[in-house]
Design a protein around this motif. Sequence first.
Motif, PDB file in Angstrom:
ATOM      1  N   TYR A   1      -2.901  -1.306  15.660  1.00 34.84           N
ATOM      2  CA  TYR A   1      -1.851  -0.372  15.246  1.00 34.84           C
ATOM      3  C   TYR A   1      -0.601  -1.232  15.106  1.00 34.84           C
ATOM      4  CZ  TYR A   1       0.954   3.893  15.068  1.00 34.84           C
ATOM      5  OH  TYR A   1       1.797   4.903  14.671  1.00 34.84           O
ATOM      6  N   ASN A   2      -0.230  -1.512  13.867  1.00 38.03           N
ATOM      7  CA  ASN A   2       0.875  -2.422  13.568  1.00 38.03           C
ATOM      8  C   ASN A   2       2.162  -1.629  13.402  1.00 38.03           C
ATOM      9  OD1 ASN A   2      -0.932  -4.787  13.220  1.00 38.03           O
ATOM     10  ND2 ASN A   2      -1.695  -3.543  11.541  1.00 38.03           N
ATOM     11  N   CYS A   3       3.205  -2.064  14.068  1.00 37.84           N
ATOM     12  CA  CYS A   3       4.492  -1.367  14.029  1.00 37.84           C
ATOM     13  C   CYS A   3       5.574  -2.292  13.514  1.00 37.84           C
ATOM     14  CB  CYS A   3       4.885  -0.908  15.430  1.00 37.84           C
ATOM     15  SG  CYS A   3       3.715   0.231  16.173  1.00 37.84           S
ATOM     16  N   ALA A   4       6.328  -1.790  12.563  1.00 38.26           N
ATOM     17  CA  ALA A   4       7.537  -2.478  12.111  1.00 38.26           C
ATOM     18  C   ALA A   4       8.704  -1.577  12.469  1.00 38.26           C
ATOM     19  CB  ALA A   4       7.493  -2.725  10.611  1.00 38.26           C
ATOM     20  N   LEU A   5       9.592  -2.084  13.310  1.00 35.35           N
ATOM     21  CA  LEU A   5      10.819  -1.367  13.656  1.00 35.35           C
ATOM     22  C   LEU A   5      11.952  -2.029  12.896  1.00 35.35           C
ATOM     23  CD1 LEU A   5      10.936  -0.821  17.531  1.00 35.35           C
ATOM     24  CD2 LEU A   5      10.734   0.895  15.754  1.00 35.35           C
ATOM     25  N   THR A   6      12.668  -1.259  12.111  1.00 37.60           N
ATOM     26  CA  THR A   6      13.814  -1.806  11.409  1.00 37.60           C
ATOM     27  C   THR A   6      15.071  -1.065  11.833  1.00 37.60           C
ATOM     28  OG1 THR A   6      13.446  -0.346   9.510  1.00 37.60           O
ATOM     29  CG2 THR A   6      12.497  -2.539   9.384  1.00 37.60           C
ATOM     30  N   ARG A   7      16.166  -1.786  11.845  1.00 35.93           N
ATOM     31  CA  ARG A   7      17.462  -1.180  12.178  1.00 35.93           C
ATOM     32  C   ARG A   7      18.496  -1.659  11.171  1.00 35.93           C
ATOM     33  NH1 ARG A   7      19.679  -1.344  18.063  1.00 35.93           N
ATOM     34  NH2 ARG A   7      18.137   0.294  18.235  1.00 35.93           N
TER      35      ARG A   7
ATOM     36  N   ARG B   1      -1.930   8.692  17.730  1.00 38.48           N
ATOM     37  CA  ARG B   1      -1.310   7.414  18.008  1.00 38.48           C
ATOM     38  C   ARG B   1       0.143   7.392  17.529  1.00 38.48           C
ATOM     39  NH1 ARG B   1      -6.045   7.353  16.227  1.00 38.48           N
ATOM     40  NH2 ARG B   1      -5.442   6.900  14.110  1.00 38.48           N
ATOM     41  N   HIS B   2       0.375   8.016  16.387  1.00 39.67           N
ATOM     42  CA  HIS B   2       1.750   8.042  15.884  1.00 39.67           C
ATOM     43  C   HIS B   2       2.690   8.705  16.889  1.00 39.67           C
ATOM     44  CE1 HIS B   2       0.183   6.645  12.118  1.00 39.67           C
ATOM     45  NE2 HIS B   2      -0.387   7.786  11.810  1.00 39.67           N
ATOM     46  N   GLU B   3       2.257   9.862  17.389  1.00 36.24           N
ATOM     47  CA  GLU B   3       3.089  10.591  18.349  1.00 36.24           C
ATOM     48  C   GLU B   3       3.257   9.803  19.638  1.00 36.24           C
ATOM     49  OE1 GLU B   3       0.455  11.927  16.778  1.00 36.24           O
ATOM     50  OE2 GLU B   3       1.247  13.594  15.600  1.00 36.24           O
ATOM     51  N   ALA B   4       2.201   9.127  20.074  1.00 37.94           N
ATOM     52  CA  ALA B   4       2.258   8.359  21.316  1.00 37.94           C
ATOM     53  C   ALA B   4       3.268   7.216  21.208  1.00 37.94           C
ATOM     54  CB  ALA B   4       0.874   7.815  21.673  1.00 37.94           C
TER      55      ALA B   4
ATOM     56  N   THR C   1      17.270   3.439  13.424  1.00 41.08           N
ATOM     57  CA  THR C   1      16.067   2.638  13.660  1.00 41.08           C
ATOM     58  C   THR C   1      14.885   3.372  13.061  1.00 41.08           C
ATOM     59  OG1 THR C   1      17.016   1.792  15.723  1.00 41.08           O
ATOM     60  CG2 THR C   1      14.644   1.523  15.414  1.00 41.08           C
ATOM     61  N   GLN C   2      14.068   2.655  12.337  1.00 37.04           N
ATOM     62  CA  GLN C   2      12.957   3.240  11.598  1.00 37.04           C
ATOM     63  C   GLN C   2      11.647   2.635  12.078  1.00 37.04           C
ATOM     64  OE1 GLN C   2      13.421   2.332   7.483  1.00 37.04           O
ATOM     65  NE2 GLN C   2      11.494   3.211   6.871  1.00 37.04           N
ATOM     66  N   LEU C   3      10.657   3.495  12.373  1.00 32.56           N
ATOM     67  CA  LEU C   3       9.313   3.058  12.749  1.00 32.56           C
ATOM     68  C   LEU C   3       8.402   3.232  11.542  1.00 32.56           C
ATOM     69  CD1 LEU C   3       6.930   2.342  14.643  1.00 32.56           C
ATOM     70  CD2 LEU C   3       6.872   4.772  15.290  1.00 32.56           C
ATOM     71  N   VAL C   4       7.788   2.128  11.099  1.00 34.33           N
ATOM     72  CA  VAL C   4       6.832   2.172   9.998  1.00 34.33           C
ATOM     73  C   VAL C   4       5.513   1.588  10.519  1.00 34.33           C
ATOM     74  CG1 VAL C   4       6.298   1.418   7.650  1.00 34.33           C
ATOM     75  CG2 VAL C   4       8.670   1.900   8.297  1.00 34.33           C
ATOM     76  N   PRO C   5       4.503   2.451  10.752  1.00 32.09           N
ATOM     77  CA  PRO C   5       3.229   1.965  11.275  1.00 32.09           C
ATOM     78  C   PRO C   5       2.183   1.755  10.176  1.00 32.09           C
ATOM     79  CG  PRO C   5       3.301   4.325  11.491  1.00 32.09           C
ATOM     80  CD  PRO C   5       4.598   3.906  10.824  1.00 32.09           C
ATOM     81  N   SER C   6       1.176   0.972  10.512  1.00 30.52           N
ATOM     82  CA  SER C   6      -0.030   0.832   9.689  1.00 30.52           C
ATOM     83  C   SER C   6      -1.164   0.493  10.644  1.00 30.52           C
ATOM     84  CB  SER C   6       0.143  -0.253   8.627  1.00 30.52           C
ATOM     85  OG  SER C   6       0.288  -1.518   9.231  1.00 30.52           O
ATOM     86  N   GLU C   7      -2.381   0.711  10.198  1.00 30.08           N
ATOM     87  CA  GLU C   7      -3.538   0.397  11.040  1.00 30.08           C
ATOM     88  C   GLU C   7      -4.534  -0.447  10.269  1.00 30.08           C
ATOM     89  OE1 GLU C   7      -4.766   3.330  14.361  1.00 30.08           O
ATOM     90  OE2 GLU C   7      -4.505   4.514  12.546  1.00 30.08           O
ATOM     91  N   SER C   8      -5.267  -1.259  11.015  1.00 27.71           N
ATOM     92  CA  SER C   8      -6.328  -2.048  10.418  1.00 27.71           C
ATOM     93  C   SER C   8      -7.451  -2.223  11.436  1.00 27.71           C
ATOM     94  CB  SER C   8      -5.807  -3.405   9.947  1.00 27.71           C
ATOM     95  OG  SER C   8      -5.206  -4.103  11.018  1.00 27.71           O
TER      96      SER C   8
END
Length: 135
Positions: A51-57, A1-4, A30-37
């Motif tokens: 699959y929770n994604c936080a994109l920061t710039r 999932r991370h790669e996708a 830009t930074q991708l920080v994922p987590s899952e629940s």
Amino acid sequence: RHEAVWDWLLTCPHISDLFFNASRAEDGNTQLVPSESILEEYIDGSAKMAYNCALTRFMPYSTDPNDESNIASLIDFEEVTEWVKAQVEAGSVPAFPTGSVICDIKVMPAESGFMVAQDMTQMKYMLQFQIEYIR
């Protein structure tokens, strides 16, 4: 999932330098920080996942009166948000691995106007979205 998700975000024309989980706090990164629940577990062993994604710039900012550069930075970041929404509407979603089926992608509201932090030289903007899928 991370790669996708990584590969999917790399097709966004509004992201030039993408980092996973950690980055340099430099202009435009830009930074991708994922987590899952787990959202729901089913008796057959499958589960509805998030699959929770936080994109920061990181962007420079101005404290000068009448300077429109902060507006330009916000518009630049909002284009990423609009790209994510457009991809979802078009049915263009990340190619999750076999055994995972994406149900929905939700862009989380940005009550703070996307700006989440600042220091003496930069602002940090954040977009959050959630990919719900069955595993």
